[in-house]
Design a protein around this motif. Structure first.
Motif, mmCIF file in Angstrom:
data_model
loop_
_atom_site.group_PDB
_atom_site.id
_atom_site.type_symbol
_atom_site.label_atom_id
_atom_site.label_comp_id
_atom_site.label_asym_id
_atom_site.label_seq_id
_atom_site.Cartn_x
_atom_site.Cartn_y
_atom_site.Cartn_z
ATOM 1 N N SER A 40 0.828 -1.210 0.000
ATOM 2 C CA SER A 40 0.000 0.000 0.000
ATOM 3 C C SER A 40 0.859 1.255 0.000
ATOM 4 N N VAL A 41 1.890 1.250 0.826
ATOM 5 C CA VAL A 41 2.801 2.401 0.852
ATOM 6 C C VAL A 41 3.513 2.539 -0.494
ATOM 7 N N ALA A 42 3.946 1.422 -1.055
ATOM 8 C CA ALA A 42 4.670 1.454 -2.329
ATOM 9 C C ALA A 42 3.787 1.967 -3.464
ATOM 10 N N ILE A 43 2.577 1.486 -3.554
ATOM 11 C CA ILE A 43 1.671 1.956 -4.614
ATOM 12 C C ILE A 43 1.406 3.444 -4.444
ATOM 13 N N GLY A 44 1.151 3.856 -3.208
ATOM 14 C CA GLY A 44 0.928 5.278 -2.956
ATOM 15 C C GLY A 44 2.145 6.116 -3.294
ATOM 16 N N VAL A 46 4.468 5.455 -5.470
ATOM 17 C CA VAL A 46 4.686 5.504 -6.912
ATOM 18 C C VAL A 46 3.738 6.533 -7.550
ATOM 19 N N ILE A 47 2.580 6.722 -6.958
ATOM 20 C CA ILE A 47 1.627 7.702 -7.478
ATOM 21 C C ILE A 47 2.020 9.111 -7.044
ATOM 22 N N LYS A 48 2.229 9.290 -5.745
ATOM 23 C CA LYS A 48 2.652 10.567 -5.160
ATOM 24 C C LYS A 48 3.650 10.242 -4.065
ATOM 25 N N ILE A 49 4.508 11.169 -3.746
ATOM 26 C CA ILE A 49 5.602 10.872 -2.823
ATOM 27 C C ILE A 49 5.173 10.856 -1.351
ATOM 28 N N PHE A 50 4.169 11.644 -0.968
ATOM 29 C CA PHE A 50 3.882 11.785 0.445
ATOM 30 C C PHE A 50 3.315 10.548 1.135
ATOM 31 N N PRO A 51 2.789 9.532 0.457
ATOM 32 C CA PRO A 51 2.392 8.321 1.176
ATOM 33 C C PRO A 51 3.558 7.565 1.816
ATOM 34 N N LEU A 52 4.789 7.934 1.475
ATOM 35 C CA LEU A 52 5.927 7.322 2.165
ATOM 36 C C LEU A 52 5.874 7.590 3.663
ATOM 37 N N ALA A 53 5.219 8.666 4.047
ATOM 38 C CA ALA A 53 5.065 8.972 5.473
ATOM 39 C C ALA A 53 4.249 7.899 6.185
ATOM 40 N N ALA A 54 3.431 7.156 5.448
ATOM 41 C CA ALA A 54 2.638 6.086 6.054
ATOM 42 C C ALA A 54 3.513 4.949 6.548
ATOM 43 N N LEU A 55 4.747 4.919 6.107
ATOM 44 C CA LEU A 55 5.678 3.911 6.612
ATOM 45 C C LEU A 55 5.949 4.113 8.100
ATOM 46 N N ALA A 73 11.086 -3.580 -1.050
ATOM 47 C CA ALA A 73 10.954 -4.608 -2.089
ATOM 48 C C ALA A 73 9.779 -4.307 -3.012
ATOM 49 N N CYS A 74 8.643 -3.931 -2.440
ATOM 50 C CA CYS A 74 7.462 -3.626 -3.253
ATOM 51 C C CYS A 74 7.689 -2.388 -4.120
ATOM 52 N N THR A 75 8.331 -1.367 -3.559
ATOM 53 C CA THR A 75 8.607 -0.154 -4.326
ATOM 54 C C THR A 75 9.550 -0.448 -5.480
ATOM 55 N N THR A 76 10.589 -1.214 -5.210
ATOM 56 C CA THR A 76 11.540 -1.581 -6.266
ATOM 57 C C THR A 76 10.834 -2.357 -7.370
ATOM 58 N N LEU A 77 9.990 -3.284 -6.994
ATOM 59 C CA LEU A 77 9.253 -4.064 -7.982
ATOM 60 C C LEU A 77 8.353 -3.169 -8.834
ATOM 61 N N LEU A 78 7.647 -2.244 -8.202
ATOM 62 C CA LEU A 78 6.742 -1.376 -8.953
ATOM 63 C C LEU A 78 7.496 -0.430 -9.882
ATOM 64 N N ILE A 79 8.649 0.053 -9.444
ATOM 65 C CA ILE A 79 9.433 0.946 -10.295
ATOM 66 C C ILE A 79 9.998 0.188 -11.491
#
Length: 114
Positions: A40-44, A46-55, A73-79
């Protein structure tokens, strides 16, 4: 909240989606679903940067390192996911093009620091 959310979704705005992903990340981390929260954090992100705060929702947990690793891992996969259909050179060129567009937009809005 339903009508404003529906209006933004019909206008192709992603704010409602990003907010929902942040909520899903919170619930997932609270329930111990590290991979769902990380995704969920990774998808967010990739769309916008501020969901990284949800980590930060994973930080009070004893298994926070696993949660951070799952998110990375999820962010790397999505990128890297576009590599299924384009070459690495094309993907790098596309990301550089997006970065250049962002710089031009930042300058035109007067937010540039360089």
């Amino acid at each position: 909240m339903f009508l404003p959310t529906l209006r933004t979704m019909q206008s192709a705005q992603s704010n409602a989606l990003v907010a929902a992903l942040i909520i899903v990340a919170f619930v997932s981390f609270e329930r111990g679903w590290l991979w769902r929260g990380g995704l969920s954090v990774a998808i967010g992100a990739v769309i916008k940067i501020f969901p990284l705060a949800a980590l930060s929702f994973a930080l009070p947990r004893p298994d926070r390192v696993r949660a951070v690793l799952a998110t990375i891992a999820c962010t790397t996969l999505l990128i890297a996911l576009p590599l299924l259909v384009v070459s690495p050179a094309q993907l790098v060129a596309q990301y550089r093009s997006w970065a250049a567009l962002e710089r031009v937009e930042a300058v035109s809005l007067g937010r540039a620091r360089w």
